[in-house]
Design a protein around this motif. Structure first.
Motif, PDB file in Angstrom:
ATOM      1  N   VAL A   1       0.719  -1.362   0.013  1.00 54.80           N
ATOM      2  CA  VAL A   1       0.177   0.178   0.041  1.00 54.80           C
ATOM      3  C   VAL A   1       1.465   0.764  -0.274  1.00 54.80           C
ATOM      4  CG1 VAL A   1      -1.372   1.609   1.526  1.00 54.80           C
ATOM      5  CG2 VAL A   1      -1.909  -0.780   1.084  1.00 54.80           C
ATOM      6  N   THR A   2       2.006   1.049   0.464  1.00 57.77           N
ATOM      7  CA  THR A   2       3.034   2.321   0.769  1.00 57.77           C
ATOM      8  C   THR A   2       3.407   2.482  -0.938  1.00 57.77           C
ATOM      9  OG1 THR A   2       3.645   1.776   3.412  1.00 57.77           O
ATOM     10  CG2 THR A   2       4.849   3.910   2.437  1.00 57.77           C
ATOM     11  N   ARG A   3       4.023   1.629  -1.429  1.00 60.13           N
ATOM     12  CA  ARG A   3       4.314   1.822  -2.546  1.00 60.13           C
ATOM     13  C   ARG A   3       3.698   2.136  -3.606  1.00 60.13           C
ATOM     14  NH1 ARG A   3       7.820  -2.514  -1.810  1.00 60.13           N
ATOM     15  NH2 ARG A   3       6.472  -3.593  -1.768  1.00 60.13           N
ATOM     16  N   ASP A   4       2.097   1.387  -2.994  1.00 59.27           N
ATOM     17  CA  ASP A   4       1.223   1.676  -4.994  1.00 59.27           C
ATOM     18  C   ASP A   4       1.288   3.414  -3.966  1.00 59.27           C
ATOM     19  OD1 ASP A   4       0.919  -0.092  -5.545  1.00 59.27           O
ATOM     20  OD2 ASP A   4      -0.523  -0.983  -4.823  1.00 59.27           O
ATOM     21  N   LEU A   5       1.202   4.061  -2.939  1.00 62.47           N
ATOM     22  CA  LEU A   5       0.465   5.212  -2.693  1.00 62.47           C
ATOM     23  C   LEU A   5       2.022   5.872  -3.324  1.00 62.47           C
ATOM     24  CD1 LEU A   5      -1.263   5.343   0.701  1.00 62.47           C
ATOM     25  CD2 LEU A   5      -1.827   5.950  -1.464  1.00 62.47           C
ATOM     26  N   SER A   6       2.760   6.112  -2.528  1.00 67.91           N
ATOM     27  CA  SER A   6       4.723   6.675  -3.239  1.00 67.91           C
ATOM     28  C   SER A   6       4.139   6.568  -5.009  1.00 67.91           C
ATOM     29  CB  SER A   6       5.178   5.767  -2.775  1.00 67.91           C
ATOM     30  OG  SER A   6       6.723   6.432  -3.498  1.00 67.91           O
ATOM     31  N   THR A   7       3.780   5.571  -5.421  1.00 68.23           N
ATOM     32  CA  THR A   7       4.332   5.797  -7.266  1.00 68.23           C
ATOM     33  C   THR A   7       2.740   6.906  -7.659  1.00 68.23           C
ATOM     34  OG1 THR A   7       4.541   3.526  -6.933  1.00 68.23           O
ATOM     35  CG2 THR A   7       3.021   4.313  -9.020  1.00 68.23           C
ATOM     36  N   LEU A   8       1.276   6.496  -6.929  1.00 67.91           N
ATOM     37  CA  LEU A   8       0.165   7.247  -7.710  1.00 67.91           C
ATOM     38  C   LEU A   8       0.248   9.336  -6.866  1.00 67.91           C
ATOM     39  CD1 LEU A   8      -2.376   8.242  -8.150  1.00 67.91           C
ATOM     40  CD2 LEU A   8      -3.165   7.917  -5.438  1.00 67.91           C
ATOM     41  N   MET A   9       1.443   9.483  -6.087  1.00 64.04           N
ATOM     42  CA  MET A   9       1.664  10.937  -5.845  1.00 64.04           C
ATOM     43  C   MET A   9       2.894  11.394  -6.582  1.00 64.04           C
ATOM     44  SD  MET A   9      -0.327  11.973  -3.643  1.00 64.04           S
ATOM     45  CE  MET A   9      -1.650  11.042  -3.366  1.00 64.04           C
ATOM     46  N   ARG A  10       3.638  10.156  -7.215  1.00 66.92           N
ATOM     47  CA  ARG A  10       4.763  10.735  -7.816  1.00 66.92           C
ATOM     48  C   ARG A  10       3.925  11.040  -8.820  1.00 66.92           C
ATOM     49  NH1 ARG A  10       8.138   6.621  -5.714  1.00 66.92           N
ATOM     50  NH2 ARG A  10       7.243   5.338  -7.708  1.00 66.92           N
ATOM     51  N   GLN A  11       3.563  10.196  -9.809  1.00 66.74           N
ATOM     52  CA  GLN A  11       2.272  10.411 -10.981  1.00 66.74           C
ATOM     53  C   GLN A  11       1.283  11.434 -10.718  1.00 66.74           C
ATOM     54  OE1 GLN A  11       0.632   6.884 -10.646  1.00 66.74           O
ATOM     55  NE2 GLN A  11       1.869   5.910 -12.958  1.00 66.74           N
ATOM     56  N   GLU A  12       1.003  11.855  -9.754  1.00 67.48           N
ATOM     57  CA  GLU A  12      -0.248  13.517  -9.655  1.00 67.48           C
ATOM     58  C   GLU A  12       1.283  14.578  -9.498  1.00 67.48           C
ATOM     59  OE1 GLU A  12      -2.937  14.066  -9.324  1.00 67.48           O
ATOM     60  OE2 GLU A  12      -3.258  11.276  -9.501  1.00 67.48           O
ATOM     61  N   LEU A  13       2.394  14.350  -8.616  1.00 73.47           N
ATOM     62  CA  LEU A  13       3.373  15.215  -8.890  1.00 73.47           C
ATOM     63  C   LEU A  13       3.908  15.711 -10.398  1.00 73.47           C
ATOM     64  CD1 LEU A  13       4.935  17.408  -7.601  1.00 73.47           C
ATOM     65  CD2 LEU A  13       6.712  15.862  -7.570  1.00 73.47           C
ATOM     66  N   ALA A  14       3.581  14.615 -11.322  1.00 77.63           N
ATOM     67  CA  ALA A  14       4.214  14.470 -12.692  1.00 77.63           C
ATOM     68  C   ALA A  14       3.004  15.023 -13.062  1.00 77.63           C
ATOM     69  CB  ALA A  14       4.358  12.889 -13.047  1.00 77.63           C
ATOM     70  N   LEU A  15       1.883  14.879 -12.935  1.00 81.67           N
ATOM     71  CA  LEU A  15       0.667  15.650 -13.872  1.00 81.67           C
ATOM     72  C   LEU A  15       0.762  17.185 -13.518  1.00 81.67           C
ATOM     73  CD1 LEU A  15      -1.850  15.618 -15.867  1.00 81.67           C
ATOM     74  CD2 LEU A  15      -3.062  14.227 -14.069  1.00 81.67           C
ATOM     75  N   ALA A  16       1.063  17.176 -12.576  1.00 79.45           N
ATOM     76  CA  ALA A  16       0.822  18.855 -11.830  1.00 79.45           C
ATOM     77  C   ALA A  16       1.908  19.750 -12.275  1.00 79.45           C
ATOM     78  CB  ALA A  16       1.057  18.947 -10.096  1.00 79.45           C
ATOM     79  N   GLN A  17       3.512  19.163 -12.632  1.00 78.17           N
ATOM     80  CA  GLN A  17       4.392  19.844 -13.123  1.00 78.17           C
ATOM     81  C   GLN A  17       3.861  19.774 -14.874  1.00 78.17           C
ATOM     82  OE1 GLN A  17       7.627  17.068 -11.750  1.00 78.17           O
ATOM     83  NE2 GLN A  17       7.504  18.330 -10.487  1.00 78.17           N
ATOM     84  N   ALA A  18       3.568  18.943 -15.475  1.00 82.77           N
ATOM     85  CA  ALA A  18       2.709  19.094 -17.247  1.00 82.77           C
ATOM     86  C   ALA A  18       1.956  19.719 -17.368  1.00 82.77           C
ATOM     87  CB  ALA A  18       3.112  17.752 -17.412  1.00 82.77           C
TER      88      ALA A  18
END
Length: 169
Positions: free
Chosen positions: A53-70
């Motif tokens: 769960v921690t790993r999946d949440l970390s991946t989700l947050m990284r993807q959200e950050l990448a989306l916000a940056q784009a």
């Protein structure tokens, strides 16, 4: 440059964590626990589940950050173009004042063709300034500084963490 973002609510959206068999959590029918009361986690240690769960949440947050940056990069590009148009309008406005001043000076001192030429040049610069101003204003209206898609997907994260039990939404 950004990682693809898996669709929300799809089974297998993230690769299985290290040490977990790809079929872990699948029922005998071959389906995952998505939409069923509980996935099959028998025999999986709690620490490993928490790690997943921690790993999946970390991946989700990284993807959200990448989306916000784009999204912010797109909006910054629009803002830069609008600022360039306003800069052009300011320069054109400067030339309007310059040529109007020269035209008034030449018209008063000569009352001949030189003054009229200055007024014609100033009128051309006035048209250019108006077009650039209108272009810049319309481009600024297209700018949305808030990353809309990121805000929308982040608003779904608390609901995803709660999960669903049985028939309750």
């Amino acid at each position: 440059m950004t990682a693809p973002i898996p669709p929300t609510g799809t089974a297998g959206a993230f690769p299985p964590p290290a040490g977990v068999h790809p079929d872990a959590g699948r029922h005998a029918s071959g389906t995952t626990g998505v939409g069923s009361p509980a996935p099959d986690v028998a025999g999986v240690p709690v620490g490993e589940l928490v790690g997943n769960v921690t790993r999946d949440l970390s991946t989700l947050m990284r993807q959200e950050l990448a989306l916000a940056q784009a999204e912010l990069k797109q909006e910054a590009t629009k803002t830069g173009k609008a600022a360039g148009a306003f800069s052009g309008a300011a320069l054109a406005g400067y030339f309007v004042l310059l040529f109007l001043s020269i035209a008034a000076w030449a018209g008063l001192s000569n009352v001949m063709d030189a003054g009229w030429a200055g007024l014609i040049v100033a009128a051309v610069w006035a048209v250019i300034a108006a077009v650039l101003y209108t272009t810049g204003r319309s481009k600024f209206r297209e700018v949305h500084p808030k990353p809309e898609r990121t805000v929308d997907t982040l608003s779904n994260v608390p609901d995803a963490l709660k999960g669903h039990r049985g028939d309750t939404p």
